[in-house]
Design a protein around this motif. Structure first.
Motif, PDB file in Angstrom:
ATOM      1  N   LYS A 107     -56.824  43.511   0.724  1.00  0.00           N
ATOM      2  CA  LYS A 107     -58.009  43.325   1.575  1.00  0.00           C
ATOM      3  C   LYS A 107     -57.551  42.940   2.975  1.00  0.00           C
ATOM      4  CE  LYS A 107     -61.216  41.550  -1.893  1.00  0.00           C
ATOM      5  NZ  LYS A 107     -60.848  42.727  -2.652  1.00  0.00           N
ATOM      6  N   PRO A 108     -58.412  43.137   3.983  1.00  0.00           N
ATOM      7  CA  PRO A 108     -58.074  42.593   5.299  1.00  0.00           C
ATOM      8  C   PRO A 108     -57.948  41.074   5.173  1.00  0.00           C
ATOM      9  CG  PRO A 108     -60.021  44.019   5.410  1.00  0.00           C
ATOM     10  CD  PRO A 108     -59.723  43.815   3.961  1.00  0.00           C
ATOM     11  N   SER A 109     -57.136  40.446   6.024  1.00  0.00           N
ATOM     12  CA  SER A 109     -56.958  38.997   5.892  1.00  0.00           C
ATOM     13  C   SER A 109     -58.145  38.257   6.516  1.00  0.00           C
ATOM     14  CB  SER A 109     -55.662  38.566   6.566  1.00  0.00           C
ATOM     15  OG  SER A 109     -55.867  38.524   7.959  1.00  0.00           O
ATOM     16  N   THR A 110     -58.344  37.026   6.095  1.00  0.00           N
ATOM     17  CA  THR A 110     -59.446  36.215   6.642  1.00  0.00           C
ATOM     18  C   THR A 110     -59.280  36.076   8.155  1.00  0.00           C
ATOM     19  OG1 THR A 110     -59.367  35.027   4.567  1.00  0.00           O
ATOM     20  CG2 THR A 110     -60.680  34.025   6.324  1.00  0.00           C
ATOM     21  N   ARG A 111     -58.027  36.032   8.595  1.00  0.00           N
ATOM     22  CA  ARG A 111     -57.743  35.889  10.023  1.00  0.00           C
ATOM     23  C   ARG A 111     -58.355  37.048  10.827  1.00  0.00           C
ATOM     24  NH1 ARG A 111     -53.951  33.200  13.205  1.00  0.00           N
ATOM     25  NH2 ARG A 111     -53.673  34.299  15.154  1.00  0.00           N
ATOM     26  N   ASP A 112     -58.340  38.264  10.222  1.00  0.00           N
ATOM     27  CA  ASP A 112     -58.861  39.454  10.915  1.00  0.00           C
ATOM     28  C   ASP A 112     -60.316  39.286  11.347  1.00  0.00           C
ATOM     29  OD1 ASP A 112     -56.540  40.968  10.769  1.00  0.00           O
ATOM     30  OD2 ASP A 112     -57.042  41.753   8.779  1.00  0.00           O
ATOM     31  N   MET A 113     -61.035  38.466  10.564  1.00  0.00           N
ATOM     32  CA  MET A 113     -62.450  38.255  10.848  1.00  0.00           C
ATOM     33  C   MET A 113     -62.649  37.669  12.245  1.00  0.00           C
ATOM     34  SD  MET A 113     -64.959  36.417   8.172  1.00  0.00           S
ATOM     35  CE  MET A 113     -64.216  34.803   8.244  1.00  0.00           C
ATOM     36  N   PHE A 114     -61.639  36.926  12.703  1.00  0.00           N
ATOM     37  CA  PHE A 114     -61.775  36.231  13.981  1.00  0.00           C
ATOM     38  C   PHE A 114     -61.218  37.040  15.155  1.00  0.00           C
ATOM     39  CE2 PHE A 114     -61.762  33.027  10.684  1.00  0.00           C
ATOM     40  CZ  PHE A 114     -62.798  32.183  11.074  1.00  0.00           C
ATOM     41  N   GLU A 115     -60.456  38.073  14.826  1.00  0.00           N
ATOM     42  CA  GLU A 115     -59.740  38.809  15.871  1.00  0.00           C
ATOM     43  C   GLU A 115     -60.557  40.001  16.382  1.00  0.00           C
ATOM     44  OE1 GLU A 115     -56.559  38.041  16.852  1.00  0.00           O
ATOM     45  OE2 GLU A 115     -56.318  36.380  15.446  1.00  0.00           O
ATOM     46  N   GLY A 116     -60.210  40.441  17.598  1.00  0.00           N
ATOM     47  CA  GLY A 116     -60.679  41.743  18.065  1.00  0.00           C
ATOM     48  C   GLY A 116     -62.135  41.799  18.488  1.00  0.00           C
ATOM     49  N   GLN A 152     -63.471  27.079  13.683  1.00  0.00           N
ATOM     50  CA  GLN A 152     -63.702  27.626  12.330  1.00  0.00           C
ATOM     51  C   GLN A 152     -62.425  28.252  11.769  1.00  0.00           C
ATOM     52  OE1 GLN A 152     -67.103  30.292  12.179  1.00  0.00           O
ATOM     53  NE2 GLN A 152     -68.441  28.787  13.155  1.00  0.00           N
ATOM     54  N   ARG A 153     -61.699  28.922  12.656  1.00  0.00           N
ATOM     55  CA  ARG A 153     -60.460  29.541  12.193  1.00  0.00           C
ATOM     56  C   ARG A 153     -59.475  28.474  11.728  1.00  0.00           C
ATOM     57  NH1 ARG A 153     -56.918  33.230  16.164  1.00  0.00           N
ATOM     58  NH2 ARG A 153     -56.077  31.191  16.692  1.00  0.00           N
ATOM     59  N   GLN A 154     -59.394  27.367  12.489  1.00  0.00           N
ATOM     60  CA  GLN A 154     -58.500  26.269  12.081  1.00  0.00           C
ATOM     61  C   GLN A 154     -58.924  25.700  10.730  1.00  0.00           C
ATOM     62  OE1 GLN A 154     -58.738  23.826  15.541  1.00  0.00           O
ATOM     63  NE2 GLN A 154     -57.134  24.992  16.616  1.00  0.00           N
ATOM     64  N   GLN A 155     -60.260  25.528  10.583  1.00  0.00           N
ATOM     65  CA  GLN A 155     -60.786  24.988   9.300  1.00  0.00           C
ATOM     66  C   GLN A 155     -60.416  25.899   8.139  1.00  0.00           C
ATOM     67  OE1 GLN A 155     -64.991  24.510   9.926  1.00  0.00           O
ATOM     68  NE2 GLN A 155     -64.723  22.692  11.193  1.00  0.00           N
ATOM     69  N   ALA A 156     -60.473  27.221   8.410  1.00  0.00           N
ATOM     70  CA  ALA A 156     -60.148  28.183   7.331  1.00  0.00           C
ATOM     71  C   ALA A 156     -58.644  28.221   7.078  1.00  0.00           C
ATOM     72  CB  ALA A 156     -60.664  29.579   7.699  1.00  0.00           C
ATOM     73  N   GLY A 157     -57.891  27.615   7.967  1.00  0.00           N
ATOM     74  CA  GLY A 157     -56.434  27.559   7.790  1.00  0.00           C
ATOM     75  C   GLY A 157     -55.756  28.904   7.963  1.00  0.00           C
ATOM     76  N   VAL A 158     -56.342  29.749   8.841  1.00  0.00           N
ATOM     77  CA  VAL A 158     -55.680  31.037   9.100  1.00  0.00           C
ATOM     78  C   VAL A 158     -55.263  31.112  10.541  1.00  0.00           C
ATOM     79  CG1 VAL A 158     -56.685  32.322   7.206  1.00  0.00           C
ATOM     80  CG2 VAL A 158     -57.962  32.123   9.343  1.00  0.00           C
TER      81      VAL A 158
END
Ligand SMILES: Cc1ncc(C[n+]2csc(CCOP(=O)(O)OP(=O)(O)O)c2C)c(N)n1
Ligand SMILES: [Mg+2]
Length: 405
Positions: A378-387, A399-405
Motif C-alpha cells: 500500500k502507499p505509506s501513511t507518510r504519502d498522505m501528507f506529501e504532494g 498530525q504527521r508527527q503524531q502518526a510517527g511518519v
C-alpha cells in the motif's frame, strides 16, 4: 390550475425500447464547412448528425478520408484495448480488488478518436469516462491499474478515486469528481495559453447530465467572449445515472444547440463512428489553433454499461435498450469498415482479441504484484501528507508527527 412539468423517458423497464424519435441523417450527407465559417451559416448543424461510416461499412462524404489504414487499425486496437481493460477491471471490482470502477462500454470511439486530433502539449480536462484519451496516447495500462488497486505503485498514492487519473505528460488534467468544474478549468487554461501567446489548446469534457450545472454555462460565456482556444465536448450518452438526457436538455432540442445562444459554432457527431469523431475533433482543434475560438461538439452515443460499479440500470431502463440503439457499436463498425477495405478480417480480429486479452492480463498480474485494495503493498501513511502543499501547514506537520511518519 398550474401543472408542474417533468420530462419523462419514452420507455421504462418492461417496455419495448423505442428510438424512433432519434433522427439519423444518412452518412456523408452533412457538409464540411471551412473552419472560418460564420457560425450563423451553420446553425442547422446543431440539429443534425455528422456521420462517415454507412451501413455497408464504407467511409463516405466530405468528412471522410483523413486517416490512413494504419491509423484506423491503431484506432481499432485502442478501442479494443479499452474495452478489454474495462471488462477486466469491472471483474476485479466484483472480486473486491478495488472499491469502484466505471466503464466506457459503447463509447470507446469518443475518447480514442478525439485523442488523435490533438498535439503534444494540448490539455484535456476530462471526466471519468474518457480513459481512452490515455490509452490512445500510450499511457501504461499497468499504471492505471496500480491506481485502481490503490497499491504501493499507485502514482497518486491512494489520494484519488480509483479511476480518476492524472498525467500532465499525456495531456490529461487530474479528474475531479465535481462534475462540470472541468469546463471552466479548460476555458481558463485555454485563455491563459492565448494570453501567453502559446500554441497549445485545451479540450473540455462533460456529460449530457452535467450540462445542467451552472459551470457549463459560465464556461460558455468566457469561451465565447474571449474566443478561447478550446474544444467544448459534450458526451451525450443518453443517461446521467438514472436520469434520461431529456432532463438536462430541457427545451433546447439538442445539447449542441446550447452553444448557439453564445455564437459558438456547434456541431453534432455520431459518437460511435471513429472516423466522424476524429474528423470533427480535427476541425474543431484547427479552429482553436487558428485563433478562431471555441467549438461545441455533441457526441451522440449510448452508455451500454451501468453508470458505475455501484449502479444497476435495469431499475430504470429496459434491459435490451442498448441493443436497440440505432448507431450501433463503435468497434464493430470500424472492424467492418476495415474488412471492407481489405486490410482486416474476422480471423485477424479474433486473433487480435486474444492477443489484447493476453497483454491486459499480463499488465494486471504485474499490477497485482504491487498489491490490491485489501492485499499486498500500500502507499505509506507518510504519502498522505506529501504532494499537496508546497509548504506543509503547521497543523498537518503536527498530525504527521503524531502518526510517527
Ligand atoms: C457537481 C456534481 N453533482 C452531482 C454529482 C453526482 N454524479 C456523479 S455522476 C452523475 C451523473 C452524470 O451524468 P452525465 O453528465 O450524463 O455523465 P455520464 O456519467 O453519463 O458519462 C452525477 C449526478 C457529482 N459528481 N458532481
Ligand atoms: Mg450521460
Amino acid at each position: 390550475m398550474l401543472r408542474f412539468h417533468v420530462p419523462e423517458p419514452e420507455v421504462r423497464p418492461g417496455g419495448t425500447p423505442d428510438f424512433s424519435n432519434v433522427t439519423i441523417p444518412k452518412a456523408g450527407s452533412v457538409p464540411r464547412p471551412e473552419i472560418d465559417v460564420d457560425p450563423r451559416a451553420i446553425r442547422d448543424m446543431a440539429f443534425s448528425i455528422i456521420r462517415v461510416l454507412n451501413r455497408a461499412g464504407e467511409a463516405v462524404g466530405p468528412w471522410a478520408g483523413l486517416l490512413t489504414d494504419e491509423e484506423l487499425l491503431e484506432g481499432l486496437r485502442n478501442m479494443m484495448r479499452l474495452r478489454t481493460f474495462d471488462a477486466r477491471m469491472q471483474m476485479a471490482q466484483r472480486q473486491g480488488k478495488t472499491s469502484f470502477y466505471m466503464q466506457h462500454l459503447g463509447e470507446e470511439a469518443v475518447s480514442c478518436a478525439f485523442r488523435k486530433a490533438l498535439k503534444p502539449g494540448d490539455m484535456n480536462f476530462p471526466t471519468y469516462r474518457q480513459a481512452g484519451l490515455l490509452i490512445a496516447d500510450g499511457y501504461p495500462m499497468v499504471t492505471m491499474m496500480n491506481q485502481i488497486y490503490s497499491n504501493e505503485a499507485d502514482p497518486l498514492k491512494g489520494r484519488q478515486l480509483p479511476i480518476m487519473y492524472s498525467s500532465k505528460e499525456h495531456g490529461f488534467f487530474s479528474i475531479s469528481g465535481n462534475l462540470a468544474t472541468q469546463y471552466i478549468q479548460a476555458v481558463g487554461w485555454a485563455m491563459a495559453s492565448a494570453i501567453s501567446n502559446d500554441s497549445r489548446i485545451a479540450a473540455a469534457w462533460i456529460g449530457d447530465g452535467s450540462t445542467a450545472e451552472s459551470d457549463f454555462h459560465a464556461a460558455l460565456v468566457f469561451a465565447s467572449t474571449y474566443k478561447a482556444p478550446v474544444v467544448l465536448n459534450v458526451v451525450n450518452n443518453q443517461w446521467a445515472i438514472s436520469t434520461f438526457q431529456g432532463i438536462a436538455r430541457g427545451g433546447s432540442g439538442t445539447f449542441a444547440a446550447r452553444g448557439l445562444g453564445f455564437g459558438i459554432p456547434s456541431l453534432r457527431v455520431d459518437g460511435n463512428d471513429y472516423l466522424a469523431v476524429h474528423a470533427v475533433a480535427k476541425w474543431a482543434a484547427e479552429r482553436a489553433r487558428k485563433n478562431l475560438g471555441p467549438t461545441l461538439v455533441e457526441y451522440v452515443t449510448y452508455r451500454v454499461g451501468a453508470h458505475s460499479s455501484s449502479d444497476d440500470p435495469s431499475a430504470y431502463r429496459p434491459k435490451a435498450e442498448s441493443d436497440a440503439w440505432p448507431l450501433g457499436d463503435p468497434i464493430i463498425r470500424l472492424k467492418n469498415h476495415l474488412i471492407h477495405r481489405g486490410v482486416w478480417s474476422e480471423d485477424r480480429h479474433t486473433q487480435a482479441e486474444a492477443e489484447i486479452l493476453e497483454t491486459v492480463i499480463a499488465a494486471q498480474k504485474e499490477a497485482e504484484s504491487h498489491g490490491t485494495l485489501h492485499a499486498g503493498g500500500k502507499p505509506s501513511t507518510r504519502d498522505m501528507f506529501e504532494g499537496v502543499y508546497a509548504e506543509m501547514p503547521p497543523h498537518l506537520r503536527r498530525q504527521r508527527q503524531q502518526a510517527g511518519v
